[in-house]
Scaffold this motif. Sequence first.
Motif, PDB file in Angstrom:
ATOM      1  N   VAL A 111       0.909  -1.231  -0.049  1.00  0.00           N
ATOM      2  CA  VAL A 111       0.062   0.048  -0.060  1.00  0.00           C
ATOM      3  C   VAL A 111       0.905   1.265  -0.141  1.00  0.00           C
ATOM      4  O   VAL A 111       0.500   2.228  -0.718  1.00  0.00           O
ATOM      5  CB  VAL A 111      -0.928   0.010   1.124  1.00  0.00           C
ATOM      6  CG1 VAL A 111      -1.664   1.426   1.421  1.00  0.00           C
ATOM      7  CG2 VAL A 111      -2.052  -1.120   0.914  1.00  0.00           C
ATOM      8  N   GLY A 112       2.085   1.246   0.790  1.00  0.00           N
ATOM      9  CA  GLY A 112       2.661   2.524   0.853  1.00  0.00           C
ATOM     10  C   GLY A 112       3.315   2.661  -0.392  1.00  0.00           C
ATOM     11  O   GLY A 112       3.483   3.826  -0.938  1.00  0.00           O
ATOM     12  N   LEU A 113       3.911   1.589  -1.339  1.00  0.00           N
ATOM     13  CA  LEU A 113       4.434   1.877  -2.361  1.00  0.00           C
ATOM     14  C   LEU A 113       3.527   2.130  -3.507  1.00  0.00           C
ATOM     15  O   LEU A 113       3.878   2.947  -4.459  1.00  0.00           O
ATOM     16  CB  LEU A 113       5.353   0.648  -2.950  1.00  0.00           C
ATOM     17  CG  LEU A 113       6.686   0.319  -2.107  1.00  0.00           C
ATOM     18  CD1 LEU A 113       7.121  -1.143  -2.390  1.00  0.00           C
ATOM     19  CD2 LEU A 113       7.547   1.389  -2.283  1.00  0.00           C
ATOM     20  N   LEU A 114       2.256   1.724  -3.721  1.00  0.00           N
ATOM     21  CA  LEU A 114       1.290   1.719  -4.438  1.00  0.00           C
ATOM     22  C   LEU A 114       0.712   3.320  -4.383  1.00  0.00           C
ATOM     23  O   LEU A 114       0.611   4.160  -5.471  1.00  0.00           O
ATOM     24  CB  LEU A 114      -0.057   0.911  -4.317  1.00  0.00           C
ATOM     25  CG  LEU A 114       0.356  -0.449  -4.869  1.00  0.00           C
ATOM     26  CD1 LEU A 114      -1.031  -1.426  -4.752  1.00  0.00           C
ATOM     27  CD2 LEU A 114       0.446  -0.393  -6.412  1.00  0.00           C
ATOM     28  N   THR A 115       0.602   3.758  -3.149  1.00  0.00           N
ATOM     29  CA  THR A 115       0.114   4.972  -2.935  1.00  0.00           C
ATOM     30  C   THR A 115       1.286   5.955  -3.342  1.00  0.00           C
ATOM     31  O   THR A 115       0.963   7.344  -3.772  1.00  0.00           O
ATOM     32  CB  THR A 115      -0.422   5.377  -1.612  1.00  0.00           C
ATOM     33  OG1 THR A 115       0.747   5.140  -0.652  1.00  0.00           O
ATOM     34  CG2 THR A 115      -1.632   4.631  -1.454  1.00  0.00           C
ATOM     35  N   THR A 116       2.433   5.713  -3.305  1.00  0.00           N
ATOM     36  CA  THR A 116       3.489   6.657  -3.587  1.00  0.00           C
ATOM     37  C   THR A 116       3.751   6.914  -5.130  1.00  0.00           C
ATOM     38  O   THR A 116       3.837   7.855  -5.779  1.00  0.00           O
ATOM     39  CB  THR A 116       4.898   6.236  -2.882  1.00  0.00           C
ATOM     40  OG1 THR A 116       4.549   6.234  -1.409  1.00  0.00           O
ATOM     41  CG2 THR A 116       5.961   7.165  -3.132  1.00  0.00           C
ATOM     42  N   TYR A 117       3.975   5.488  -5.955  1.00  0.00           N
ATOM     43  CA  TYR A 117       4.473   5.437  -7.120  1.00  0.00           C
ATOM     44  C   TYR A 117       3.150   5.192  -8.244  1.00  0.00           C
ATOM     45  O   TYR A 117       3.443   5.715  -9.381  1.00  0.00           O
ATOM     46  CB  TYR A 117       5.400   4.409  -7.160  1.00  0.00           C
ATOM     47  CG  TYR A 117       6.314   4.969  -6.583  1.00  0.00           C
ATOM     48  CD1 TYR A 117       7.432   5.791  -7.004  1.00  0.00           C
ATOM     49  CD2 TYR A 117       6.917   3.931  -5.451  1.00  0.00           C
ATOM     50  CE1 TYR A 117       8.527   6.115  -6.256  1.00  0.00           C
ATOM     51  CE2 TYR A 117       8.055   4.246  -4.544  1.00  0.00           C
ATOM     52  CZ  TYR A 117       8.836   5.369  -4.958  1.00  0.00           C
ATOM     53  OH  TYR A 117       9.862   5.854  -4.292  1.00  0.00           O
TER      54      TYR A 117
END
Length: 183
Positions: A111-117
């Motif tokens: 979720v952290g990576l998806l929402t960032t990139y």
Amino acid sequence: GNALYFPFFALLVGCLLLVLFQDRSPLPYTVVLMLLGILVAVASYHFDLGSISHSIDLWVHVDPPEILLYVFLPPLLYESAFGSDWFVFRRLLPSILVLAFLLVFFNVAVVGLLTTYIIPAEWGDVDSQSRLIANFLVAAILSSTDPVAVVALLKEAGAPMQVRTLIEGESLLNDASAFVLFE
């Protein structure tokens, strides 16, 4: 004194609904409580309900907000731990640990990576490292779900003890893992 009106009102209404609708409503008790909570929130926002509206406003704007964590989390954890069958819990411990730690860490990372990139948000002059950290914090908050309503529905439906214990055990430990990731 006004701050206590809302909790007592909520407990009173919850107990009345349990007694009145326990076997008479086609909807599960937890769904009825959620719908009533939404109704009270909308009514409090649009209309002046007197002391109840003032009490709700006090609870919404409590400072620091972490006080809600310290007030509500210990009784929820105690009730869940006290109601668990420890023999079943011990037998399911490897599965509970995988769900509570490995999958929470995986969920935070994804979720952290998806929402960032994948879903980039423009935050003005915030650098990418700060945005990544903020997205991981949001992911840690979202990964700690509390299945009180799910466990209540499982009890009403007569689900097997193993399923209920697996979900309750995962809930007990995933709060801890998400809290560690958040800190």
